[in-house]
Design a protein around this motif. Structure first.
Motif, PDB file in Angstrom:
ATOM      1  N   LYS A 183       0.838  -1.191   0.000  1.00  0.00           N
ATOM      2  CA  LYS A 183       0.000   0.000   0.000  1.00  0.00           C
ATOM      3  C   LYS A 183       0.880   1.250   0.000  1.00  0.00           C
ATOM      4  O   LYS A 183       0.619   2.202  -0.740  1.00  0.00           O
ATOM      5  CB  LYS A 183      -0.922   0.003   1.223  1.00  0.00           C
ATOM      6  CG  LYS A 183      -1.827   1.209   1.296  1.00  0.00           C
ATOM      7  CD  LYS A 183      -2.712   1.162   2.533  1.00  0.00           C
ATOM      8  CE  LYS A 183      -3.549   2.426   2.638  1.00  0.00           C
ATOM      9  NZ  LYS A 183      -4.372   2.431   3.852  1.00  0.00           N
ATOM     10  N   ALA A 184       1.929   1.235   0.810  1.00  0.00           N
ATOM     11  CA  ALA A 184       2.853   2.375   0.852  1.00  0.00           C
ATOM     12  C   ALA A 184       3.508   2.587  -0.503  1.00  0.00           C
ATOM     13  O   ALA A 184       3.671   3.721  -0.965  1.00  0.00           O
ATOM     14  CB  ALA A 184       3.912   2.163   1.927  1.00  0.00           C
ATOM     15  N   LEU A 185       3.876   1.498  -1.160  1.00  0.00           N
ATOM     16  CA  LEU A 185       4.557   1.585  -2.456  1.00  0.00           C
ATOM     17  C   LEU A 185       3.590   1.819  -3.617  1.00  0.00           C
ATOM     18  O   LEU A 185       4.033   2.010  -4.743  1.00  0.00           O
ATOM     19  CB  LEU A 185       5.367   0.309  -2.702  1.00  0.00           C
ATOM     20  CG  LEU A 185       6.553   0.097  -1.768  1.00  0.00           C
ATOM     21  CD1 LEU A 185       7.202  -1.257  -2.028  1.00  0.00           C
ATOM     22  CD2 LEU A 185       7.566   1.221  -1.891  1.00  0.00           C
ATOM     23  N   SER A 186       2.292   1.826  -3.341  1.00  0.00           N
ATOM     24  CA  SER A 186       1.324   2.029  -4.426  1.00  0.00           C
ATOM     25  C   SER A 186       1.070   3.504  -4.719  1.00  0.00           C
ATOM     26  O   SER A 186       0.416   3.828  -5.703  1.00  0.00           O
ATOM     27  CB  SER A 186      -0.007   1.349  -4.088  1.00  0.00           C
ATOM     28  OG  SER A 186      -0.673   2.048  -3.056  1.00  0.00           O
ATOM     29  N   PRO A 244       2.345   7.187  -5.855  1.00  0.00           N
ATOM     30  CA  PRO A 244       3.475   7.815  -6.569  1.00  0.00           C
ATOM     31  C   PRO A 244       4.297   8.772  -5.701  1.00  0.00           C
ATOM     32  O   PRO A 244       5.528   8.784  -5.795  1.00  0.00           O
ATOM     33  CB  PRO A 244       2.800   8.559  -7.722  1.00  0.00           C
ATOM     34  CG  PRO A 244       1.526   7.835  -7.945  1.00  0.00           C
ATOM     35  CD  PRO A 244       1.085   7.360  -6.586  1.00  0.00           C
ATOM     36  N   THR A 245       3.645   9.549  -4.852  1.00  0.00           N
ATOM     37  CA  THR A 245       4.385  10.490  -4.006  1.00  0.00           C
ATOM     38  C   THR A 245       5.263   9.743  -3.017  1.00  0.00           C
ATOM     39  O   THR A 245       6.426  10.101  -2.807  1.00  0.00           O
ATOM     40  CB  THR A 245       3.419  11.436  -3.256  1.00  0.00           C
ATOM     41  OG1 THR A 245       2.686  12.179  -4.222  1.00  0.00           O
ATOM     42  CG2 THR A 245       4.178  12.388  -2.351  1.00  0.00           C
ATOM     43  N   ARG A 246       4.730   8.686  -2.417  1.00  0.00           N
ATOM     44  CA  ARG A 246       5.539   7.918  -1.455  1.00  0.00           C
ATOM     45  C   ARG A 246       6.693   7.219  -2.155  1.00  0.00           C
ATOM     46  O   ARG A 246       7.785   7.106  -1.581  1.00  0.00           O
ATOM     47  CB  ARG A 246       4.647   6.945  -0.686  1.00  0.00           C
ATOM     48  CG  ARG A 246       3.715   7.666   0.265  1.00  0.00           C
ATOM     49  CD  ARG A 246       3.031   6.724   1.230  1.00  0.00           C
ATOM     50  NE  ARG A 246       2.060   5.865   0.608  1.00  0.00           N
ATOM     51  CZ  ARG A 246       0.739   6.059   0.615  1.00  0.00           C
ATOM     52  NH1 ARG A 246       0.235   7.133   1.211  1.00  0.00           N
ATOM     53  NH2 ARG A 246      -0.065   5.201   0.033  1.00  0.00           N
ATOM     54  N   ILE A 247       6.490   6.772  -3.395  1.00  0.00           N
ATOM     55  CA  ILE A 247       7.603   6.177  -4.149  1.00  0.00           C
ATOM     56  C   ILE A 247       8.703   7.216  -4.341  1.00  0.00           C
ATOM     57  O   ILE A 247       9.884   6.930  -4.129  1.00  0.00           O
ATOM     58  CB  ILE A 247       7.119   5.622  -5.506  1.00  0.00           C
ATOM     59  CG1 ILE A 247       6.287   4.368  -5.287  1.00  0.00           C
ATOM     60  CG2 ILE A 247       8.311   5.331  -6.438  1.00  0.00           C
ATOM     61  CD1 ILE A 247       5.615   3.847  -6.539  1.00  0.00           C
ATOM     62  N   LYS A 248       8.318   8.421  -4.727  1.00  0.00           N
ATOM     63  CA  LYS A 248       9.315   9.492  -4.917  1.00  0.00           C
ATOM     64  C   LYS A 248      10.045   9.804  -3.625  1.00  0.00           C
ATOM     65  O   LYS A 248      11.273   9.964  -3.617  1.00  0.00           O
ATOM     66  CB  LYS A 248       8.640  10.759  -5.450  1.00  0.00           C
ATOM     67  CG  LYS A 248       8.125  10.634  -6.868  1.00  0.00           C
ATOM     68  CD  LYS A 248       7.361  11.889  -7.247  1.00  0.00           C
ATOM     69  CE  LYS A 248       6.639  11.750  -8.563  1.00  0.00           C
ATOM     70  NZ  LYS A 248       5.819  12.935  -8.873  1.00  0.00           N
ATOM     71  N   ILE A 249       9.302   9.890  -2.527  1.00  0.00           N
ATOM     72  CA  ILE A 249       9.929  10.190  -1.232  1.00  0.00           C
ATOM     73  C   ILE A 249      10.905   9.083  -0.846  1.00  0.00           C
ATOM     74  O   ILE A 249      12.046   9.360  -0.468  1.00  0.00           O
ATOM     75  CB  ILE A 249       8.851  10.385  -0.137  1.00  0.00           C
ATOM     76  CG1 ILE A 249       8.103  11.698  -0.369  1.00  0.00           C
ATOM     77  CG2 ILE A 249       9.484  10.357   1.254  1.00  0.00           C
ATOM     78  CD1 ILE A 249       6.885  11.884   0.518  1.00  0.00           C
ATOM     79  N   LEU A 250      10.475   7.848  -0.929  1.00  0.00           N
ATOM     80  CA  LEU A 250      11.363   6.740  -0.568  1.00  0.00           C
ATOM     81  C   LEU A 250      12.594   6.693  -1.463  1.00  0.00           C
ATOM     82  O   LEU A 250      13.704   6.440  -0.994  1.00  0.00           O
ATOM     83  CB  LEU A 250      10.608   5.409  -0.615  1.00  0.00           C
ATOM     84  CG  LEU A 250       9.641   5.166   0.533  1.00  0.00           C
ATOM     85  CD1 LEU A 250       8.770   3.948   0.243  1.00  0.00           C
ATOM     86  CD2 LEU A 250      10.400   4.993   1.840  1.00  0.00           C
ATOM     87  N   HIS A 289      15.117  -3.522   3.237  1.00  0.00           N
ATOM     88  CA  HIS A 289      14.386  -4.515   2.450  1.00  0.00           C
ATOM     89  C   HIS A 289      13.380  -3.843   1.522  1.00  0.00           C
ATOM     90  O   HIS A 289      13.240  -4.233   0.358  1.00  0.00           O
ATOM     91  CB  HIS A 289      13.646  -5.500   3.367  1.00  0.00           C
ATOM     92  CG  HIS A 289      14.543  -6.291   4.241  1.00  0.00           C
ATOM     93  ND1 HIS A 289      14.654  -6.063   5.586  1.00  0.00           N
ATOM     94  CD2 HIS A 289      15.404  -7.290   3.962  1.00  0.00           C
ATOM     95  CE1 HIS A 289      15.519  -6.900   6.101  1.00  0.00           C
ATOM     96  NE2 HIS A 289      16.000  -7.660   5.138  1.00  0.00           N
ATOM     97  N   VAL A 290      12.677  -2.841   2.028  1.00  0.00           N
ATOM     98  CA  VAL A 290      11.686  -2.142   1.207  1.00  0.00           C
ATOM     99  C   VAL A 290      12.381  -1.340   0.110  1.00  0.00           C
ATOM    100  O   VAL A 290      11.901  -1.288  -1.023  1.00  0.00           O
ATOM    101  CB  VAL A 290      10.771  -1.260   2.078  1.00  0.00           C
ATOM    102  CG1 VAL A 290       9.870  -0.389   1.227  1.00  0.00           C
ATOM    103  CG2 VAL A 290       9.939  -2.140   2.993  1.00  0.00           C
ATOM    104  N   ILE A 291      13.524  -0.749   0.429  1.00  0.00           N
ATOM    105  CA  ILE A 291      14.289  -0.028  -0.594  1.00  0.00           C
ATOM    106  C   ILE A 291      14.768  -1.001  -1.665  1.00  0.00           C
ATOM    107  O   ILE A 291      14.763  -0.678  -2.852  1.00  0.00           O
ATOM    108  CB  ILE A 291      15.467   0.751   0.038  1.00  0.00           C
ATOM    109  CG1 ILE A 291      14.928   1.812   1.003  1.00  0.00           C
ATOM    110  CG2 ILE A 291      16.352   1.377  -1.022  1.00  0.00           C
ATOM    111  CD1 ILE A 291      13.891   2.765   0.408  1.00  0.00           C
ATOM    112  N   SER A 292      15.119  -2.194  -1.272  1.00  0.00           N
ATOM    113  CA  SER A 292      15.502  -3.220  -2.244  1.00  0.00           C
ATOM    114  C   SER A 292      14.320  -3.577  -3.152  1.00  0.00           C
ATOM    115  O   SER A 292      14.486  -3.695  -4.374  1.00  0.00           O
ATOM    116  CB  SER A 292      16.005  -4.464  -1.512  1.00  0.00           C
ATOM    117  OG  SER A 292      16.331  -5.478  -2.426  1.00  0.00           O
ATOM    118  N   LEU A 293      13.120  -3.721  -2.573  1.00  0.00           N
ATOM    119  CA  LEU A 293      11.913  -3.957  -3.378  1.00  0.00           C
ATOM    120  C   LEU A 293      11.686  -2.818  -4.363  1.00  0.00           C
ATOM    121  O   LEU A 293      11.401  -3.050  -5.545  1.00  0.00           O
ATOM    122  CB  LEU A 293      10.680  -4.063  -2.484  1.00  0.00           C
ATOM    123  CG  LEU A 293      10.374  -5.358  -1.790  1.00  0.00           C
ATOM    124  CD1 LEU A 293       9.196  -5.171  -0.832  1.00  0.00           C
ATOM    125  CD2 LEU A 293      10.060  -6.442  -2.792  1.00  0.00           C
TER     126      LEU A 293
END
Length: 101
Positions: free
Chosen positions: A22-25, A27-33, A87-91
């Motif tokens: 859900k967090a990775l779904s 677009p803004t959170r993807i950019k932030i991460l 791990h999430v950054i690796s995903l």
């Protein structure tokens, strides 16, 4: 093979994995991460880079902190954010690589 021979994930694991996706779904959170995987950033800096309001960025950071995907530390009057889960950054990196090739 009988159904009883299969191993199932715990409800807690399923929920946690669902929350990560859900967090990775978003677009803004993807950019932030992604930005935080490159360097630590303040809310102000992230807001400038994303061309968003500080409150909108703070809202997304709160969601990511709740999931323990980012962490913060105080530096003077500013909060500095960084990734808290490799791990999430690796995903995320694998998904980016998949899309770019």
């Amino acid at each position: 093979m009988d159904a009883k021979d299969h191993t199932f994930l715990s409800a807690e694991t399923v929920e946690n994995v669902s929350q990560i996706f859900k967090a990775l779904s978003d677009p803004t959170r993807i950019k932030i991460l992604y930005m935080l995987s490159q360097e630590e950033c303040s809310v102000n800096h992230l807001a400038e880079l994303l061309e968003m309001s500080q409150s909108a960025v703070s809202h997304q950071l709160s969601f990511l902190r709740m999931l323990r995907l980012v962490k913060s530390r105080r530096e003077g009057t500013a909060m500095i954010y960084s990734c808290d889960d490799s791990h999430v950054i690796s995903l995320l990196s694998q998904a980016i690589n998949h899309c770019e090739h």
